[in-house]
Design an enzyme around this catalytic site. Structure first.
Site, PDB file in Angstrom:
ATOM      1  N   GLY A  45     -24.034  15.751  23.516  1.00  0.00           N
ATOM      2  CA  GLY A  45     -25.288  16.453  23.734  1.00  0.00           C
ATOM      3  C   GLY A  45     -25.072  17.637  24.654  1.00  0.00           C
ATOM      4  N   GLN A  50     -26.811  24.484  30.179  1.00  0.00           N
ATOM      5  CA  GLN A  50     -25.386  24.193  30.373  1.00  0.00           C
ATOM      6  C   GLN A  50     -24.490  25.299  29.822  1.00  0.00           C
ATOM      7  OE1 GLN A  50     -25.831  19.928  28.840  1.00  0.00           O
ATOM      8  NE2 GLN A  50     -24.174  19.756  30.314  1.00  0.00           N
ATOM      9  N   CYS A  99     -21.323  13.837  31.435  1.00  0.00           N
ATOM     10  CA  CYS A  99     -21.984  15.128  31.242  1.00  0.00           C
ATOM     11  C   CYS A  99     -20.934  16.225  31.200  1.00  0.00           C
ATOM     12  CB  CYS A  99     -22.939  15.363  32.417  1.00  0.00           C
ATOM     13  SG  CYS A  99     -23.854  16.902  32.311  1.00  0.00           S
ATOM     14  N   LEU A 100     -21.057  17.138  30.235  1.00  0.00           N
ATOM     15  CA  LEU A 100     -20.063  18.215  30.115  1.00  0.00           C
ATOM     16  C   LEU A 100     -20.056  19.127  31.344  1.00  0.00           C
ATOM     17  CD1 LEU A 100     -20.282  19.233  26.345  1.00  0.00           C
ATOM     18  CD2 LEU A 100     -18.572  17.799  27.484  1.00  0.00           C
ATOM     19  N   HIS A 141     -31.317  12.084  28.998  1.00  0.00           N
ATOM     20  CA  HIS A 141     -30.295  12.800  29.769  1.00  0.00           C
ATOM     21  C   HIS A 141     -30.432  14.319  29.563  1.00  0.00           C
ATOM     22  CE1 HIS A 141     -26.001  13.380  31.280  1.00  0.00           C
ATOM     23  NE2 HIS A 141     -26.271  14.533  30.712  1.00  0.00           N
ATOM     24  N   GLU A 142     -30.524  14.727  28.300  1.00  0.00           N
ATOM     25  CA  GLU A 142     -30.597  16.171  28.008  1.00  0.00           C
ATOM     26  C   GLU A 142     -31.920  16.769  28.466  1.00  0.00           C
ATOM     27  OE1 GLU A 142     -27.904  17.539  27.361  1.00  0.00           O
ATOM     28  OE2 GLU A 142     -26.809  15.749  26.748  1.00  0.00           O
ATOM     29  N   HIS A 145     -31.964  17.876  32.026  1.00  0.00           N
ATOM     30  CA  HIS A 145     -31.359  19.198  32.269  1.00  0.00           C
ATOM     31  C   HIS A 145     -32.415  20.304  32.213  1.00  0.00           C
ATOM     32  CE1 HIS A 145     -27.072  18.440  32.579  1.00  0.00           C
ATOM     33  NE2 HIS A 145     -27.062  17.726  31.467  1.00  0.00           N
TER      34      HIS A 145
HETATM   35 CO    CO Z   1     -25.526  16.506  30.835  1.00  0.00          CO
END
Ligand code: CO
Length: 174
Positions: A45, A50, A99-100, A141-142, A145
């Site tokens: 995701g 991000q 998380c990236l 989670h997304e 952000h």
């Molecule tokens: Co993340």
């Protein structure tokens, strides 16, 4: 085009992203680039912030296993969510998240088990989706952000302190 991922503790990760108002070519390019970037980094995701764009847009693509036992994330399986809003949530569950923007860190996080989310697709059509499995966690989670939150903020005080100390070391090595 693969875009650069914003890495914690970059201040942009704290921004409250803005509503998308035009479902145009620029949005489609952003979503396409987000897909390429997510795949290049082996993520499931990614939120627009991000890649440094403060718009309420996110993508999720939960890998499938193909015949050769390899993970596959075909583009047509990508869930693209614009201006998503949780309209129902209940239960609770714990899952190890990553998380990236905080690469290599995995921690248990508690979230709602079931969510129902209203959103727009890339063409501006209203959609509704609900889930009580991994997708529900990924959506929460997304969506965090989009409100300037990252998953490590959900850790206990002690775990968070430990993370911050280790992360400072990691950043020096990067
Ligand atoms: Co993340």
């Amino acid at each position: 085009m693969i875009r650069e991922i914003v890495v914690y503790p970059d201040k942009r990760l704290k921004l409250i992203s803005k509503e998308v108002e035009s479902f145009d070519g620029a949005l489609h390019d952003l979503l396409d680039d987000m897909y390429e970037t997510m795949c290049a980094k082996n993520g499931v995701g990614l939120a627009a912030i991000q890649v440094g764009v403060d718009l309420r847009a996110l993508i999720i693509n939960i890998p499938l296993e193909n015949e050769d036992g390899e993970h596959d994330q075909p583009k047509e399986n990508t869930l693209e969510m614009i201006n998503p809003v949780i309209i129902e949530k209940d239960g609770s569950t714990k899952f190890q998240e990553g998380c990236l923007s905080i690469p290599g860190v995995y921690e248990d996080v508690e979230r709602a088990k079931h969510v129902k989310v209203e959103y727009f697709d890339r063409d501006g059509n209203k959609q509704v989706i609900e889930d009580n499995d991994f997708l529900a966690i990924a959506m929460q989670h997304e969506m965090d952000h989009l409100d300037g939150k990252v998953f490590i903020e959900k850790l206990s005080y002690i775990k968070r302190k430990k993370f911050e100390k280790e992360w400072k070391k990691r950043l020096k090595e990067l």
